[in-house]
Design an enzyme around this catalytic site. Structure first.
Site, PDB file in Angstrom:
ATOM      1  N   HIS A  18       4.220  57.491  48.789  1.00 25.15           N
ATOM      2  CA  HIS A  18       2.877  58.097  48.820  1.00 25.15           C
ATOM      3  C   HIS A  18       2.126  57.795  47.521  1.00 25.15           C
ATOM      4  CE1 HIS A  18       4.677  61.437  51.554  1.00 25.15           C
ATOM      5  NE2 HIS A  18       3.955  60.634  52.322  1.00 25.15           N
ATOM      6  N   LYS A  42       3.890  73.499  62.377  1.00 18.85           N
ATOM      7  CA  LYS A  42       5.055  73.033  61.631  1.00 18.85           C
ATOM      8  C   LYS A  42       5.304  73.942  60.436  1.00 18.85           C
ATOM      9  CE  LYS A  42       5.271  68.045  62.227  1.00 18.85           C
ATOM     10  NZ  LYS A  42       5.135  66.768  61.519  1.00 18.85           N
ATOM     11  N   ARG A  91       4.150  51.108  56.571  1.00 22.21           N
ATOM     12  CA  ARG A  91       5.513  50.707  56.215  1.00 22.21           C
ATOM     13  C   ARG A  91       6.039  49.623  57.132  1.00 22.21           C
ATOM     14  NH1 ARG A  91       7.793  56.686  56.613  1.00 22.21           N
ATOM     15  NH2 ARG A  91       6.479  56.444  58.428  1.00 22.21           N
ATOM     16  N   SER A 128       9.068  61.530  54.121  1.00 23.40           N
ATOM     17  CA  SER A 128       9.360  62.872  53.617  1.00 23.40           C
ATOM     18  C   SER A 128      10.501  63.521  54.390  1.00 23.40           C
ATOM     19  CB  SER A 128       8.112  63.746  53.694  1.00 23.40           C
ATOM     20  OG  SER A 128       7.127  63.253  52.829  1.00 23.40           O
TER      21      SER A 128
END
Length: 167
Positions: A18, A42, A91, A128
């Site tokens: 990040h 969440k 990514r 994460s």
């Protein structure tokens, strides 16, 4: 007129991948907003306020990063602050498929552009959720997160492991 962009994410926790994207964006734009997006469905490891505080401390040296939380559509965040661009790191090809759909939707809703930045290969495997999983299971993630995050992650895991489990 300042050139502004936003780097959005849940950042639970923020990691070196990040930070690579945020730092690179900070060299391209006059002001980079880091939007810590709130997903009420969440439960994160860190509260939104904790994430904002960590990111503020870690990015303070950049000089042009503003960190805020936001609940709702990212394009509303952009519109409310007159931010014309979203910067996202990619990514892998699998990221592109999803992010392209989001970029097209965001542009269709408000005309906000999305710029894709290829992730430094050093960070291409980081997420994460994977970092949290490895840390919870006792793995070494010190090379994946800033020192501040490592300390807070270690403390949080210790807090949770000392709490009694519910049947």
């Amino acid at each position: 007129m300042f050139r502004r962009a936003v780097c959005p994410g849940s950042f639970d926790p923020i990691h070196n991948g990040h930070l690579d994207i945020i730092e690179r964006a900070s060299r391209l734009y006059d002001v980079v907003h880091v939007a810590v997006l709130v997903n009420p469905s969440k439960k994160g490891m860190f509260s939104v306020d904790e994430r904002v505080a960590m990111i503020e401390e870690i990015t303070a040296g950049y000089g042009n990063v503003k960190v805020e939380s936001h609940q709702g559509l990212l394009v509303d965040y952009c519109r409310d602050r007159d931010i014309p661009a979203i910067v996202k790191g990619l990514r892998a090809v699998s990221d592109f498929d999803y992010e392209l759909q989001m970029a097209q939707m965001n542009f269709g809703l408000t005309g906000v552009e999305t710029l894709f930045v290829p992730t430094n290969p050093t960070y291409s495997f980081q997420s994460s959720s994977l970092i949290k999983e490895v840390a919870i299971l006792g793995g070494d993630v010190s090379h994946l997160v800033p020192d501040l995050v490592l300390r807070r992650l270690t403390e949080r895991i210790a807090e949770r492991s000392s709490q009694p489990t519910k049947p």
